[in-house]
Design an enzyme around this catalytic site. Structure first.
Site, short mmCIF file in Angstrom:
data_model
loop_
_atom_site.label_atom_id
_atom_site.label_comp_id
_atom_site.label_asym_id
_atom_site.label_seq_id
_atom_site.Cartn_x
_atom_site.Cartn_y
_atom_site.Cartn_z
N ARG A 74 -63.50 0.94 -15.85
CA ARG A 74 -64.75 0.86 -15.06
C ARG A 74 -66.00 0.94 -15.91
O ARG A 74 -67.00 0.29 -15.62
CB ARG A 74 -64.75 2.00 -14.04
CG ARG A 74 -64.06 1.60 -12.75
CD ARG A 74 -64.79 2.10 -11.55
NE ARG A 74 -65.01 3.53 -11.65
CZ ARG A 74 -64.62 4.40 -10.74
NH1 ARG A 74 -63.97 4.00 -9.68
NH2 ARG A 74 -64.88 5.67 -10.85
N LYS A 118 -44.78 5.20 -15.76
CA LYS A 118 -44.32 6.27 -14.89
C LYS A 118 -45.47 7.25 -14.65
O LYS A 118 -46.37 7.27 -15.49
CB LYS A 118 -43.10 6.98 -15.48
CG LYS A 118 -43.47 7.91 -16.66
CD LYS A 118 -42.51 9.04 -16.85
CE LYS A 118 -42.97 10.31 -16.20
NZ LYS A 118 -43.63 11.29 -17.05
N HIS A 170 -40.54 5.70 -21.27
CA HIS A 170 -40.65 5.51 -22.73
C HIS A 170 -39.45 6.08 -23.49
O HIS A 170 -39.20 5.71 -24.63
CB HIS A 170 -41.99 6.03 -23.27
CG HIS A 170 -42.06 7.52 -23.44
ND1 HIS A 170 -42.38 8.37 -22.41
CD2 HIS A 170 -41.87 8.33 -24.51
CE1 HIS A 170 -42.37 9.62 -22.85
NE2 HIS A 170 -42.06 9.62 -24.12
N LYS A 188 -36.93 4.95 -27.36
CA LYS A 188 -36.74 5.80 -28.55
C LYS A 188 -35.50 5.36 -29.31
O LYS A 188 -34.48 5.04 -28.71
CB LYS A 188 -36.58 7.27 -28.14
CG LYS A 188 -37.88 7.91 -27.63
CD LYS A 188 -37.67 9.38 -27.32
CE LYS A 188 -38.90 9.97 -26.67
NZ LYS A 188 -39.85 10.56 -27.58
N GLU A 203 -39.88 21.23 -24.95
CA GLU A 203 -41.16 20.94 -25.63
C GLU A 203 -41.82 22.26 -25.97
O GLU A 203 -41.67 23.23 -25.22
CB GLU A 203 -42.09 20.17 -24.70
CG GLU A 203 -41.53 18.85 -24.23
CD GLU A 203 -42.54 18.12 -23.35
OE1 GLU A 203 -43.42 17.46 -23.92
OE2 GLU A 203 -42.46 18.23 -22.12
N ASP A 208 -41.86 15.26 -13.37
CA ASP A 208 -42.44 14.72 -14.60
C ASP A 208 -41.36 14.32 -15.62
O ASP A 208 -41.53 13.36 -16.35
CB ASP A 208 -43.36 15.80 -15.23
CG ASP A 208 -44.08 15.31 -16.47
OD1 ASP A 208 -44.65 14.20 -16.41
OD2 ASP A 208 -44.06 16.02 -17.50
N HIS A 245 -36.92 10.68 -17.39
CA HIS A 245 -36.32 10.76 -18.74
C HIS A 245 -34.90 11.35 -18.73
O HIS A 245 -33.98 10.80 -19.32
CB HIS A 245 -37.19 11.58 -19.68
CG HIS A 245 -38.63 11.13 -19.73
ND1 HIS A 245 -39.00 9.82 -19.64
CD2 HIS A 245 -39.79 11.83 -19.87
CE1 HIS A 245 -40.32 9.72 -19.73
NE2 HIS A 245 -40.82 10.92 -19.86
N LYS A 250 -41.68 23.21 -20.72
CA LYS A 250 -42.83 23.23 -21.63
C LYS A 250 -42.97 24.62 -22.23
O LYS A 250 -42.49 25.59 -21.65
CB LYS A 250 -44.10 22.85 -20.87
CG LYS A 250 -44.08 21.41 -20.37
CD LYS A 250 -45.45 20.79 -20.38
CE LYS A 250 -45.43 19.36 -19.90
NZ LYS A 250 -45.12 18.39 -20.96
C1 BG6 Z 1 -44.05 12.31 -20.52
C2 BG6 Z 1 -44.38 13.52 -19.70
O1 BG6 Z 1 -43.45 11.32 -19.73
O2 BG6 Z 1 -43.14 12.68 -21.56
C3 BG6 Z 1 -44.97 14.61 -20.56
O3 BG6 Z 1 -45.30 13.15 -18.68
C4 BG6 Z 1 -44.06 14.92 -21.72
O4 BG6 Z 1 -45.23 15.79 -19.81
C5 BG6 Z 1 -43.66 13.65 -22.45
O5 BG6 Z 1 -44.73 15.81 -22.59
C6 BG6 Z 1 -42.60 13.93 -23.49
O6 BG6 Z 1 -42.41 12.78 -24.27
P1 BG6 Z 1 -41.96 12.88 -25.81
O7 BG6 Z 1 -41.85 11.45 -26.23
O8 BG6 Z 1 -43.01 13.65 -26.52
O9 BG6 Z 1 -40.64 13.60 -25.78
#
Ligand code: BG6
Length: 490
Positions: A50, A149, A179, A183, A217, A236, A241, A340
């Site tokens: 925007r 996502k 994503h 990997k 994480e 999330d 994933h 987390k």
């Molecule tokens: C994302 C989540 O899809 O993946 C995040 O929204 C998360 O919360 C992240 O931290 C983790 O991805 P990676 O590649 O760092 O393991």
């Protein structure tokens, strides 16, 4: 040395082009692919958002983003200056009438390049954006659309998005990103399973005791409090994933690497997941939320403090026992865990085989064989076998890994997941993207868990930041006579 096959020139429009994903991941990924000569000079990358901004200001912003993500040995000002010629910016409010899309349409132009629309915006804008593209006459069979996502926050919102996008694009033009599928080590899961004859005969309830998938994480909210508090770890991380990892581990061998062959096998796994109801949710799920604690030697704030709220019912940790109701996996639990602010960043899949039928050795140390697939960091595969400890004393058995470490065997730079995924979109290969039915089947299972939590009025259990999550997660496995696998370190 890895070979990079160049992709045909394409025109890419990034909606949300000045946002976090674009700056941290997409633009650096494109720049790295350019550095490896995979992207040709007549490709066009047009960012839109925007805010009013000139092309020059956008290029400067992109330069900072790419510089921050490129190591000194790869960066050259010359390469940047050639790459930056591909970049431009078109300010646009997607709610604007079709004539106000002309500027963007002009920048995309009328070449015969594939046109990719990357929606790096809030999912609530996906359908509106696709509608705007259609109304502006910018959709034809040469176009592809990429959806980030999360696709929705439950099954019905996912269906609404899918219905809206599918009304404008055909399913084979839609690239739904997870994503994790880009990997390196996740792709290696398929290679490990389907190009080694060793594992397939062992890969079932006959020889496997249980499976653990851990994605932990050490980071906290990273400025995403607004999104995260409305989502939580289950939506999330697990819905996408972890369930994708579970599919790759548990699916039947696909007939080929063709996208639909792979996706058809994955959906069978998702459909065979035993639904979690109120009774099983109590035993088979654990929610946690971090309190302050020490991570990597530094004191960090608790979740609500980081959020700036007095209270929150959002889970930052989840552990689950999943069961797959089919011939291959009946009776084999799959324990999933993600959180987390845990003790370390580590993602692993651990396959524990059954113990020997009868041990002839009296030694007390006789852990079952384990296959550990380390996804990040220190990608690699370790197969734990028993060997005799050398020495003339009593017979001592030790469990030691055959260690196939990526770092020891390959000296190449590992591309970020987005580098591969963007090139796959440009090539038109859907194999690494989720089909509509997969996303919806994953939501159906996750919705069952959320409903059970709501009915139980469950609250997340607190855990100190820098630990492995709440005690109940350990107790969940203890009830089954098992323990969580400790991440392997190199
Ligand atoms: C994302 C989540 O899809 O993946 C995040 O929204 C998360 O919360 C992240 O931290 C983790 O991805 P990676 O590649 O760092 O393991």
């Amino acid at each position: 040395m890895a070979k990079f096959v160049p992709v045909e020139p394409f025109n890419l429009v990034i909606f949300g082009g000045t946002g976090d994903l674009s700056r941290r991941k997409l633009l650096p990924a494109l720049f790295h692919r350019y550095l490896d000569d995979q992207i040709r000079g007549d490709t066009r990358i047009i960012a839109t958002a925007r805010s009013e901004m000139s092309d020059e200001d956008f290029v400067e912003m992109a330069r900072e983003a790419c510089r921050a993500s490129t190591s000194d040995d790869l960066w050259t000002d010359d390469a940047w200056s050639y790459f930056s010629e591909m970049l431009s910016y078109a300010p646009l409010d997607i709610a604007a009438p079709p004539e106000e899309w002309n500027n963007l349409a002009d920048k995309v132009g009328k070449s015969d390049h594939t046109v990719i629309y990357y929606l790096a915006t809030s999912p609530s804008l996906y359908v509106k954006t696709c509608g705007g593209l259609e109304a502006a006459g910018m959709v034809n069979e040469n176009c592809r659309v990429v959806l980030e996502k999360p696709i929705g926050h439950d099954l019905s919102s996912a269906q609404e998005i899918n219905d809206g996008v599918c009304a404008i694009f055909n399913e084979d033009q839609i690239y739904r990103i997870d994503h994790y599928l880009g990997k390196e080590a996740v792709q290696n899961l398929m290679v490990l399973r389907f190009s080694n004859s060793l594992f397939e005969p062992l890969w079932s309830r006959n020889h496997i005791d249980h499976i653990q998938i851990t994605v932990s994480e050490n980071l906290g909210l990273e400025g995403r409090a607004g999104y995260y508090d409305g989502s939580g770890a289950l939506r999330d991380m697990v819905q996408n994933h972890l369930l994708q990892l579970l599919c790759l581990i548990a699916m039947e061998p696909p007939n080929s690497m063709d996208a639909d062959d792979i996706r058809t096998e994955k959906i069978k796994v998702l459909r065979a997941l035993k639904p979690v109801d109120h009774t099983s949710a109590n035993r088979n799920t654990v929610r946690g939320q971090y309190e302050e604690g020490v991570v990597g030697g530094k004191m960090v704030r608790g979740y609500t403090d980081e959020l700036g709220a007095d209270d929150s019912n959002t889970e930052t940790f989840v552990a689950l026992k999943a069961e797959i109701e089919n011939w291959r996996w009946a009776g084999v639990p799959l324990y999933l865990r993600t959180g987390k602010r845990m003790s370390r960043r580590s993602s692993e899949v651990m396959i524990q085989f059954k113990p020997v039928a009868h041990s002839i050795f009296t030694t007390p140390r006789n852990e079952p064989n384990r296959l550990v697939i380390k996804l990040q960091p220190d990608e690699g595969v370790r197969l734990f076998l028993h060997i005799k400890e050398p020495g003339p004393g009593g017979l001592q058995i030790k469990s030691l890994p055959l260690n196939l470490s990526y770092a020891d065997n390959f000296t190449v730079r590992y591309p970020d997941a987005y580098e591969r995924l963007l090139m796959e979109v440009a090539r038109g290969n859907l194999a690494l993207f989720m089909r509509r039915d997969e996303v919806e089947a994953a939501w159906r299972w996750v919705d069952g868990i959320i409903e059970a939590w709501q009915a139980l009025d469950s609250k997340p259990e607190r855990y100190s930041a820098g630990t492995d999550g709440p005690l109940s997660a350990a107790m969940m496995l203890d009830r089954d006579g098992r323990v969580w696998h400790k991440p392997v370190t190199s």
